[in-house]
Design a protein around this motif. Sequence first.
Motif, PDB file in Angstrom:
ATOM      1  N   ALA A  30       0.868  -1.174   0.000  1.00 55.87           N
ATOM      2  CA  ALA A  30       0.000   0.000   0.000  1.00 55.87           C
ATOM      3  C   ALA A  30       0.903   1.221   0.000  1.00 55.87           C
ATOM      4  CB  ALA A  30      -0.928   0.011   1.207  1.00 55.87           C
ATOM      5  N   GLY A  31       1.054   1.841  -1.168  1.00 50.78           N
ATOM      6  CA  GLY A  31       1.986   2.944  -1.276  1.00 50.78           C
ATOM      7  C   GLY A  31       3.410   2.447  -1.098  1.00 50.78           C
ATOM      8  N   ARG A  32       4.125   3.057  -0.177  1.00 49.85           N
ATOM      9  CA  ARG A  32       5.503   2.639   0.087  1.00 49.85           C
ATOM     10  C   ARG A  32       5.604   1.567   1.157  1.00 49.85           C
ATOM     11  NH1 ARG A  32       9.341   7.578   1.222  1.00 49.85           N
ATOM     12  NH2 ARG A  32      10.831   5.868   1.068  1.00 49.85           N
ATOM     13  N   PHE A  33       4.483   1.186   1.763  1.00 50.80           N
ATOM     14  CA  PHE A  33       4.502   0.205   2.840  1.00 50.80           C
ATOM     15  C   PHE A  33       4.262  -1.200   2.286  1.00 50.80           C
ATOM     16  CE2 PHE A  33       3.512   4.171   4.969  1.00 50.80           C
ATOM     17  CZ  PHE A  33       4.349   4.124   6.079  1.00 50.80           C
ATOM     18  N   GLN A  34       4.932  -2.166   2.889  1.00 49.10           N
ATOM     19  CA  GLN A  34       4.800  -3.556   2.482  1.00 49.10           C
ATOM     20  C   GLN A  34       4.721  -4.444   3.713  1.00 49.10           C
ATOM     21  OE1 GLN A  34       7.078  -5.445  -0.883  1.00 49.10           O
ATOM     22  NE2 GLN A  34       8.131  -6.483   0.777  1.00 49.10           N
ATOM     23  N   VAL A  35       3.774  -5.364   3.690  1.00 44.44           N
ATOM     24  CA  VAL A  35       3.596  -6.338   4.765  1.00 44.44           C
ATOM     25  C   VAL A  35       3.728  -7.734   4.161  1.00 44.44           C
ATOM     26  CG1 VAL A  35       2.061  -7.232   6.539  1.00 44.44           C
ATOM     27  CG2 VAL A  35       2.067  -4.785   6.020  1.00 44.44           C
ATOM     28  N   SER A  36       4.506  -8.585   4.788  1.00 42.32           N
ATOM     29  CA  SER A  36       4.712  -9.941   4.278  1.00 42.32           C
ATOM     30  C   SER A  36       4.585 -10.951   5.400  1.00 42.32           C
ATOM     31  CB  SER A  36       6.095 -10.065   3.619  1.00 42.32           C
ATOM     32  OG  SER A  36       7.116  -9.847   4.564  1.00 42.32           O
ATOM     33  N   THR A  37       4.142 -12.137   5.021  1.00 42.62           N
ATOM     34  CA  THR A  37       4.055 -13.250   5.964  1.00 42.62           C
ATOM     35  C   THR A  37       4.292 -14.540   5.209  1.00 42.62           C
ATOM     36  OG1 THR A  37       2.636 -14.399   7.559  1.00 42.62           O
ATOM     37  CG2 THR A  37       1.565 -13.415   5.652  1.00 42.62           C
ATOM     38  N   SER A  38       4.944 -15.480   5.854  1.00 43.99           N
ATOM     39  CA  SER A  38       5.210 -16.777   5.241  1.00 43.99           C
ATOM     40  C   SER A  38       5.183 -17.854   6.312  1.00 43.99           C
ATOM     41  CB  SER A  38       6.563 -16.786   4.523  1.00 43.99           C
ATOM     42  OG  SER A  38       7.613 -16.575   5.449  1.00 43.99           O
ATOM     43  N   ALA A  39       4.931 -19.078   5.894  1.00 43.68           N
ATOM     44  CA  ALA A  39       4.874 -20.212   6.819  1.00 43.68           C
ATOM     45  C   ALA A  39       5.423 -21.451   6.126  1.00 43.68           C
ATOM     46  CB  ALA A  39       3.446 -20.454   7.305  1.00 43.68           C
ATOM     47  N   LYS A  40       6.184 -22.241   6.888  1.00 45.09           N
ATOM     48  CA  LYS A  40       6.726 -23.504   6.404  1.00 45.09           C
ATOM     49  C   LYS A  40       6.188 -24.633   7.282  1.00 45.09           C
ATOM     50  CE  LYS A  40      11.055 -21.547   4.637  1.00 45.09           C
ATOM     51  NZ  LYS A  40      12.532 -21.619   4.666  1.00 45.09           N
ATOM     52  N   PHE A  41       5.587 -25.626   6.630  1.00 43.03           N
ATOM     53  CA  PHE A  41       4.986 -26.751   7.340  1.00 43.03           C
ATOM     54  C   PHE A  41       5.855 -27.982   7.101  1.00 43.03           C
ATOM     55  CE2 PHE A  41       1.713 -23.745   6.272  1.00 43.03           C
ATOM     56  CZ  PHE A  41       0.951 -23.648   7.424  1.00 43.03           C
ATOM     57  N   ARG A  42       6.580 -28.369   8.147  1.00 47.44           N
ATOM     58  CA  ARG A  42       7.396 -29.577   8.120  1.00 47.44           C
ATOM     59  C   ARG A  42       7.125 -30.335   9.419  1.00 47.44           C
ATOM     60  NH1 ARG A  42      11.456 -29.184   4.154  1.00 47.44           N
ATOM     61  NH2 ARG A  42      12.635 -30.831   5.218  1.00 47.44           N
ATOM     62  N   GLU A  43       8.142 -31.014   9.972  1.00 46.97           N
ATOM     63  CA  GLU A  43       7.936 -31.660  11.264  1.00 46.97           C
ATOM     64  C   GLU A  43       7.800 -30.605  12.352  1.00 46.97           C
ATOM     65  OE1 GLU A  43      10.496 -34.593   8.866  1.00 46.97           O
ATOM     66  OE2 GLU A  43      10.549 -32.446   9.321  1.00 46.97           O
ATOM     67  N   GLY A  44       6.981 -30.914  13.352  1.00 46.56           N
ATOM     68  CA  GLY A  44       6.810 -29.990  14.464  1.00 46.56           C
ATOM     69  C   GLY A  44       5.879 -28.845  14.117  1.00 46.56           C
ATOM     70  N   ALA A  45       5.957 -27.803  14.926  1.00 45.35           N
ATOM     71  CA  ALA A  45       5.083 -26.647  14.728  1.00 45.35           C
ATOM     72  C   ALA A  45       5.495 -25.883  13.475  1.00 45.35           C
ATOM     73  CB  ALA A  45       5.149 -25.726  15.947  1.00 45.35           C
ATOM     74  N   PRO A  46       4.539 -25.272  12.783  1.00 42.29           N
ATOM     75  CA  PRO A  46       4.869 -24.489  11.583  1.00 42.29           C
ATOM     76  C   PRO A  46       5.817 -23.342  11.908  1.00 42.29           C
ATOM     77  CG  PRO A  46       2.499 -24.904  11.733  1.00 42.29           C
ATOM     78  CD  PRO A  46       3.087 -25.331  13.037  1.00 42.29           C
ATOM     79  N   LYS A  47       6.739 -23.051  10.997  1.00 38.79           N
ATOM     80  CA  LYS A  47       7.665 -21.932  11.125  1.00 38.79           C
ATOM     81  C   LYS A  47       7.042 -20.728  10.413  1.00 38.79           C
ATOM     82  CE  LYS A  47      10.938 -24.483  13.033  1.00 38.79           C
ATOM     83  NZ  LYS A  47      11.429 -24.280  14.412  1.00 38.79           N
ATOM     84  N   VAL A  48       6.855 -19.642  11.167  1.00 42.76           N
ATOM     85  CA  VAL A  48       6.174 -18.462  10.640  1.00 42.76           C
ATOM     86  C   VAL A  48       7.133 -17.280  10.637  1.00 42.76           C
ATOM     87  CG1 VAL A  48       4.228 -16.883  10.949  1.00 42.76           C
ATOM     88  CG2 VAL A  48       3.967 -19.305  11.481  1.00 42.76           C
ATOM     89  N   ARG A  49       7.021 -16.469   9.605  1.00 43.31           N
ATOM     90  CA  ARG A  49       7.817 -15.240   9.507  1.00 43.31           C
ATOM     91  C   ARG A  49       6.895 -14.079   9.169  1.00 43.31           C
ATOM     92  NH1 ARG A  49       9.973 -12.016   5.628  1.00 43.31           N
ATOM     93  NH2 ARG A  49      11.955 -10.962   6.089  1.00 43.31           N
ATOM     94  N   LEU A  50       7.021 -12.981   9.925  1.00 44.74           N
ATOM     95  CA  LEU A  50       6.235 -11.772   9.706  1.00 44.74           C
ATOM     96  C   LEU A  50       7.190 -10.618   9.415  1.00 44.74           C
ATOM     97  CD1 LEU A  50       3.744 -12.101  12.704  1.00 44.74           C
ATOM     98  CD2 LEU A  50       3.378 -12.835  10.351  1.00 44.74           C
ATOM     99  N   GLY A  51       6.840  -9.793   8.431  1.00 46.42           N
ATOM    100  CA  GLY A  51       7.722  -8.691   8.062  1.00 46.42           C
ATOM    101  C   GLY A  51       6.942  -7.428   7.750  1.00 46.42           C
ATOM    102  N   LEU A  52       7.539  -6.281   8.052  1.00 42.62           N
ATOM    103  CA  LEU A  52       6.962  -4.975   7.745  1.00 42.62           C
ATOM    104  C   LEU A  52       8.072  -4.092   7.204  1.00 42.62           C
ATOM    105  CD1 LEU A  52       4.664  -2.886   7.875  1.00 42.62           C
ATOM    106  CD2 LEU A  52       5.384  -2.352  10.210  1.00 42.62           C
ATOM    107  N   GLY A  53       7.811  -3.458   6.061  1.00 44.18           N
ATOM    108  CA  GLY A  53       8.859  -2.665   5.446  1.00 44.18           C
ATOM    109  C   GLY A  53       8.320  -1.405   4.791  1.00 44.18           C
ATOM    110  N   MET A  54       9.210  -0.450   4.608  1.00 40.55           N
ATOM    111  CA  MET A  54       8.923   0.755   3.850  1.00 40.55           C
ATOM    112  C   MET A  54       9.868   0.776   2.659  1.00 40.55           C
ATOM    113  SD  MET A  54       8.968   4.775   5.015  1.00 40.55           S
ATOM    114  CE  MET A  54       7.556   4.531   6.093  1.00 40.55           C
ATOM    115  N   LEU A  55       9.317   0.746   1.446  1.00 37.04           N
ATOM    116  CA  LEU A  55      10.101   0.609   0.240  1.00 37.04           C
ATOM    117  C   LEU A  55      10.726   1.936  -0.171  1.00 37.04           C
ATOM    118  CD1 LEU A  55       7.611  -1.619  -1.781  1.00 37.04           C
ATOM    119  CD2 LEU A  55       9.458  -2.361  -0.282  1.00 37.04           C
ATOM    120  N   GLU A  56      11.740   1.816  -1.012  1.00 33.85           N
ATOM    121  CA  GLU A  56      12.407   3.017  -1.543  1.00 33.85           C
ATOM    122  C   GLU A  56      11.487   3.717  -2.518  1.00 33.85           C
ATOM    123  OE1 GLU A  56      16.703   4.174  -3.616  1.00 33.85           O
ATOM    124  OE2 GLU A  56      16.151   2.090  -3.194  1.00 33.85           O
ATOM    125  N   ARG A  57      11.485   5.030  -2.488  1.00 33.79           N
ATOM    126  CA  ARG A  57      10.631   5.809  -3.376  1.00 33.79           C
ATOM    127  C   ARG A  57      11.075   5.633  -4.804  1.00 33.79           C
ATOM    128  NH1 ARG A  57       7.417   9.959  -1.854  1.00 33.79           N
ATOM    129  NH2 ARG A  57       8.567  10.142   0.121  1.00 33.79           N
TER     130      ARG A  57
END
Length: 360
Positions: A332-359
């Motif tokens: 949204a504009g210069r802002f970026q939100v990302s999330t990812s998940a990996k499902f293998r053995e055990g609990a899922p591995k989750v990654r959350l990210g928030l960034g402001m992109l270069e103009r």
Amino acid sequence: RLAVAGPGRGWPDAQALSLLGAARKSRPKVLFKFRDYELKYLPRGKGTGPASRVPRLAVVKIPPQPLSFGSADVSFAGSLNKELKTFPHTTANVGSLQVGFPRFGGSLTLSAEDPPVNIDVEDAPRSLEAGYRHDIKGVGDVSVRVNSKGDWTATYAREVEDLGHLDGSLNSQLDWHVDLKTAYPQYRGASPVVTYGANQDGLRVVARVDHAADAGVRSSYTVQNVAGKYAPADLLHDGRVAVATKNDRHTLEASGSYDRRLPKLPVRGSLAYTMRSRPATLKASVDFDRYRLRAQTRHGQVSAAVGTRAELDDTSAGLRGRPVEVEAVGRAGRFQVSTSAKFREGAPKVRLGLGMLERS
């Protein structure tokens, strides 16, 4: 006897003097901007003569800002269990910031990494890294990176007239490389590009040929040697063929590679189909390890990948023993939100990210 000159004797009256005084005291003003230029009102003229007291207009080029904000992002990763609940102590936290110096042609990048705390394993130290990049006119692009562990890397790149693109690097482990990428004239629709290189292990050459046919068929072939290995059996091969419709809306691409260092089978291949439409671009692909599906719009993208075979020890993990990865990115504009998940053995591995992109 002192005589005072008044109006009508060639001397400026009080109102004229006040206007000239106001003009001298006023500051330059920007009246209009267009791209890299601006129209300015200047209260004084050029020189020191009578004309210097007359205000004037001038078109000047806008000087670069001394400091500009580039980008910033933070991310947190951990298992979808107690690790995320005890944030930030048990999650892997990463952050970075980039600022530029437009007047000098340089940029500074700062990053920090905070590893998770684990009582069963010795704590990994936090690390900080700083990098500076400077484009020196007539010399080239020079950059240096240093981290808190004492490691450093220096890189250099520039375009050499009549030769091609030259780049090299050297790090604290005394690992180095120098490459010269040269493009040769096109011959019968084929465009050859050769990279001549060397590093601490020896010499290497990368030869690539690209070809584009009128029927919408594009192909490329690359052959190279690993530095220090020159036997024909050790050469690495990579080939790609893509067929697209006339409006480039549909594309089918096949690729294959040969590398003796690969486990089990030295040959790998992939097949990808891309459909470009007004709301989104869809891409489906399959290779030796994964099935992948991705949808992308100007506001973000979503993707998913599933293993081609059951490789997990626990057959109930993932998708019937196959690893699964999902990712979503929103902008949204210069802002970026990302999330990812990996499902293998055990609990899922989750990654959350928030960034402001270069103009842009």
